[in-house]
Design a protein around this motif. Sequence first.
Motif, PDB file in Angstrom:
ATOM      1  N   LYS A 100      -0.333   5.356   0.976  1.00  0.00           N
ATOM      2  CA  LYS A 100      -0.467   3.988   0.238  1.00  0.00           C
ATOM      3  C   LYS A 100       1.241   3.238  -0.210  1.00  0.00           C
ATOM      4  CE  LYS A 100      -2.936   1.617  -3.250  1.00  0.00           C
ATOM      5  NZ  LYS A 100      -3.325   1.524  -4.827  1.00  0.00           N
ATOM      6  N   LYS A 101       1.946   3.937  -0.544  1.00  0.00           N
ATOM      7  CA  LYS A 101       3.222   3.608  -1.194  1.00  0.00           C
ATOM      8  C   LYS A 101       3.862   3.091  -0.026  1.00  0.00           C
ATOM      9  CE  LYS A 101       6.413   2.967  -4.181  1.00  0.00           C
ATOM     10  NZ  LYS A 101       6.420   1.929  -4.916  1.00  0.00           N
ATOM     11  N   GLU A 102       3.867   3.740   1.238  1.00  0.00           N
ATOM     12  CA  GLU A 102       4.661   3.133   2.409  1.00  0.00           C
ATOM     13  C   GLU A 102       4.109   1.699   2.664  1.00  0.00           C
ATOM     14  OE1 GLU A 102       7.652   3.968   3.464  1.00  0.00           O
ATOM     15  OE2 GLU A 102       7.670   5.857   2.244  1.00  0.00           O
ATOM     16  N   TRP A 103       2.834   1.793   2.774  1.00  0.00           N
ATOM     17  CA  TRP A 103       2.159   0.455   3.043  1.00  0.00           C
ATOM     18  C   TRP A 103       2.663  -0.674   2.127  1.00  0.00           C
ATOM     19  CZ3 TRP A 103       0.716  -1.212   7.508  1.00  0.00           C
ATOM     20  CH2 TRP A 103      -0.107  -0.372   8.581  1.00  0.00           C
ATOM     21  N   GLU A 104       2.830  -0.224   0.987  1.00  0.00           N
ATOM     22  CA  GLU A 104       3.210  -1.240  -0.095  1.00  0.00           C
ATOM     23  C   GLU A 104       4.469  -1.663   0.342  1.00  0.00           C
ATOM     24  OE1 GLU A 104       2.884   0.674  -3.738  1.00  0.00           O
ATOM     25  OE2 GLU A 104       0.322   0.385  -3.705  1.00  0.00           O
ATOM     26  N   ASN A 105       5.326  -0.785   0.599  1.00  0.00           N
ATOM     27  CA  ASN A 105       6.589  -1.262   1.185  1.00  0.00           C
ATOM     28  C   ASN A 105       6.871  -1.903   2.321  1.00  0.00           C
ATOM     29  OD1 ASN A 105       7.683   0.548  -0.939  1.00  0.00           O
ATOM     30  ND2 ASN A 105       8.211   2.168   0.147  1.00  0.00           N
ATOM     31  N   ILE A 106       5.936  -1.689   3.287  1.00  0.00           N
ATOM     32  CA  ILE A 106       5.758  -2.418   4.658  1.00  0.00           C
ATOM     33  C   ILE A 106       5.367  -3.771   4.383  1.00  0.00           C
ATOM     34  CG2 ILE A 106       4.477  -2.500   6.666  1.00  0.00           C
ATOM     35  CD1 ILE A 106       4.681   0.547   6.950  1.00  0.00           C
ATOM     36  N   GLU A 107       4.213  -3.822   3.384  1.00  0.00           N
ATOM     37  CA  GLU A 107       3.986  -5.072   2.794  1.00  0.00           C
ATOM     38  C   GLU A 107       4.751  -6.065   2.378  1.00  0.00           C
ATOM     39  OE1 GLU A 107       0.537  -7.082  -0.086  1.00  0.00           O
ATOM     40  OE2 GLU A 107       1.456  -5.386  -0.747  1.00  0.00           O
ATOM     41  N   ASN A 108       5.928  -5.631   1.445  1.00  0.00           N
ATOM     42  CA  ASN A 108       6.839  -6.013   0.707  1.00  0.00           C
ATOM     43  C   ASN A 108       7.975  -6.687   1.819  1.00  0.00           C
ATOM     44  OD1 ASN A 108       5.724  -6.034  -1.810  1.00  0.00           O
ATOM     45  ND2 ASN A 108       6.592  -4.058  -2.210  1.00  0.00           N
ATOM     46  N   ALA A 109       8.176  -5.661   2.825  1.00  0.00           N
ATOM     47  CA  ALA A 109       9.231  -5.996   3.740  1.00  0.00           C
ATOM     48  C   ALA A 109       8.580  -7.121   4.709  1.00  0.00           C
ATOM     49  CB  ALA A 109       9.797  -4.723   4.435  1.00  0.00           C
ATOM     50  N   PHE A 110       7.602  -6.996   4.997  1.00  0.00           N
ATOM     51  CA  PHE A 110       6.734  -7.915   6.000  1.00  0.00           C
ATOM     52  C   PHE A 110       6.867  -9.469   5.483  1.00  0.00           C
ATOM     53  CE2 PHE A 110       3.535 -10.363   7.772  1.00  0.00           C
ATOM     54  CZ  PHE A 110       3.410 -10.321   9.090  1.00  0.00           C
ATOM     55  N   ASN A 111       6.379  -9.252   4.110  1.00  0.00           N
ATOM     56  CA  ASN A 111       6.255 -10.770   3.615  1.00  0.00           C
ATOM     57  C   ASN A 111       7.378 -11.333   3.207  1.00  0.00           C
ATOM     58  OD1 ASN A 111       3.466 -10.950   3.797  1.00  0.00           O
ATOM     59  ND2 ASN A 111       3.146  -9.538   2.004  1.00  0.00           N
ATOM     60  N   ALA A 112       8.839 -10.459   3.219  1.00  0.00           N
ATOM     61  CA  ALA A 112       9.969 -11.164   2.850  1.00  0.00           C
ATOM     62  C   ALA A 112      10.726 -11.739   4.075  1.00  0.00           C
ATOM     63  CB  ALA A 112      10.821 -10.083   2.415  1.00  0.00           C
ATOM     64  N   ARG A 113      10.351 -11.238   5.436  1.00  0.00           N
ATOM     65  CA  ARG A 113      10.576 -11.721   6.740  1.00  0.00           C
ATOM     66  C   ARG A 113      10.203 -13.410   6.538  1.00  0.00           C
ATOM     67  NH1 ARG A 113      11.930  -7.849  10.724  1.00  0.00           N
ATOM     68  NH2 ARG A 113      12.507  -6.055   9.544  1.00  0.00           N
ATOM     69  N   HIS A 114      11.338 -14.146   7.187  1.00  0.00           N
ATOM     70  CA  HIS A 114      11.211 -15.515   7.666  1.00  0.00           C
ATOM     71  C   HIS A 114      10.414 -15.798   8.942  1.00  0.00           C
ATOM     72  CE1 HIS A 114      12.490 -20.004   7.970  1.00  0.00           C
ATOM     73  NE2 HIS A 114      12.760 -19.610   8.975  1.00  0.00           N
ATOM     74  N   GLY A 115       9.558 -16.773   8.642  1.00  0.00           N
ATOM     75  CA  GLY A 115       8.481 -17.048   9.877  1.00  0.00           C
ATOM     76  C   GLY A 115       7.467 -16.605   9.947  1.00  0.00           C
ATOM     77  N   VAL A 116       6.986 -15.627   8.822  1.00  0.00           N
ATOM     78  CA  VAL A 116       5.713 -14.849   8.809  1.00  0.00           C
ATOM     79  C   VAL A 116       4.894 -15.532   7.476  1.00  0.00           C
ATOM     80  CG1 VAL A 116       6.720 -12.980   9.833  1.00  0.00           C
ATOM     81  CG2 VAL A 116       6.470 -13.071   7.303  1.00  0.00           C
ATOM     82  N   ASN A 117       3.540 -15.433   7.855  1.00  0.00           N
ATOM     83  CA  ASN A 117       2.719 -15.718   6.797  1.00  0.00           C
ATOM     84  C   ASN A 117       2.446 -14.605   5.661  1.00  0.00           C
ATOM     85  OD1 ASN A 117       1.583 -18.191   7.674  1.00  0.00           O
ATOM     86  ND2 ASN A 117       1.099 -17.120   9.517  1.00  0.00           N
TER      87      ASN A 117
END
Length: 127
Positions: free
Chosen positions: A30-47
Amino acid sequence: MAAKKAPKFTKLEKAVLLELVSEKKSVIKKKEWENIENAFNARHGVNTRSITQLKSLWKNLKVRAKADVAKERRDRRKTDGGPMEKNTDNISNAISEMIPQQINSLENAFDDDASFHGDGLEKENED
């Protein structure tokens, strides 16, 4: 009031998720998915996406990769090793390389039709 439906995942978003998951391809807690979510949402051009949406996309991408690899394996048998149409795309190829143990069938030396299904006994018999 009805909830607004999120837009479909773009090719960029699929590639970003694939990149982030590949860095953590061992068991993702779960903690890794939280990190993935944060990193994903920090990317330019993604919803902006939730963990639930990202997990769902990851599951769907794996299912599609498994189906693509299986179809390619069946088509290869139909042509008896000759030229065939490629069924896998870049994402399916990357996933099958990232988690081959989940994509490729297991070898079974005790399966009497393993060679028919391409489960690796041909290699053993060639030696």
